[in-house]
Enzyme design. Sequence first.
Site, PDB file in Angstrom:
ATOM      1  N   GLU A   1       0.834  -0.981  -0.250  1.00 43.14           N
ATOM      2  CA  GLU A   1      -0.003  -0.203   0.100  1.00 43.14           C
ATOM      3  C   GLU A   1       0.800   1.340   0.156  1.00 43.14           C
ATOM      4  OE1 GLU A   1      -2.703   1.330   3.339  1.00 43.14           O
ATOM      5  OE2 GLU A   1      -3.777  -0.264   2.298  1.00 43.14           O
TER       6      GLU A   1
ATOM      7  N   HIS B   1      -6.678   4.018   0.624  1.00 42.49           N
ATOM      8  CA  HIS B   1      -7.210   3.901   2.220  1.00 42.49           C
ATOM      9  C   HIS B   1      -7.377   5.298   2.739  1.00 42.49           C
ATOM     10  CE1 HIS B   1      -5.137   1.712   6.095  1.00 42.49           C
ATOM     11  NE2 HIS B   1      -6.455   2.307   6.131  1.00 42.49           N
TER      12      HIS B   1
END
Length: 309
Positions: free
Chosen positions: A254, A273
């Site tokens: 990520e 996110h």
Amino acid sequence: MSSLPVLFVDHPFPDLYRDLVDDRATIVGSGTDDGLVRADAVIAGAVRHWNAAEFALAPSLTVISRVGVGYDNVDVADAHAAGVVVCNAPLAPMVSTAEHTIALMLAVTKHLPHQMARSNGGLKGEPVGRALELDGRVLGLVGLGRIAGRVAVAAQALGMRVIATDPGIAESPVDGVDLVGLNELLAMSDVVSLHAPALPSTIGIIDADALERMQPGSYLVNCARGPLVDHDALLAALDAGHLQGAGLDVTDPEPLPAGHALLDRHDVVVTPHIASATVAGRRRLYEHAIDNALAVLAGRPASIVEPPA
């Protein structure tokens, strides 16, 4: 000399939230290590990893308070050994994250990326009515905590039947939500939504075997933690047409590197996110993190993460 508690912020502290501190504490750090040696508390983001070596740099440290629910980047056992209390903010992102989960579910089941590409001239031909009508369909929740509970209520309002699996609870806290085993949930659900923490028992829980157990033509949504899903297996299931789509707010790694196979697909929506990053949600995260830190320092109740057994 000021007697206010010293809060070390391990990332740039937004000026927008300075009023949450006012005359209650002194902010230091904000992305540098200045002041860590005199910090009474740490307000922790999601990037820096806090372990025994880090705690040794802060001899006055009493509490580390996460700006968020997850505490993957805090070694709770090391903190406990150093006499440092760990806090998180489980209520702060609940509303925003639940709403984002519903948004991703709607985006992928209604094939919005595909239809946007059509509108932009990228896809030719007559539209194909593959979008899923959610009324009467089954939503399966893997984990039934606060966020999942709110998702369940919203999904029920859409006319969906909601089932859940959660080994941590004996009975459902949400009216109308039945608890089932994971394999049963995968086989029954038109949409599977993940709401579990990243633990040794949950990492990779959605692997090739789990995806094969899901209904043909079903959908996956993940607003929990990226490592819960085997992304290679997810791509294979999408390419094979076994899954119709996926909505991901979290990934592993990520963020995903540019050119990753999950990006720029018409059957996948990836957001970076940001499920909790509404105006209200972000402020609430900092408010709860600061309040937790100051509560521990004052000996008042706070949202404390228990050390591992």
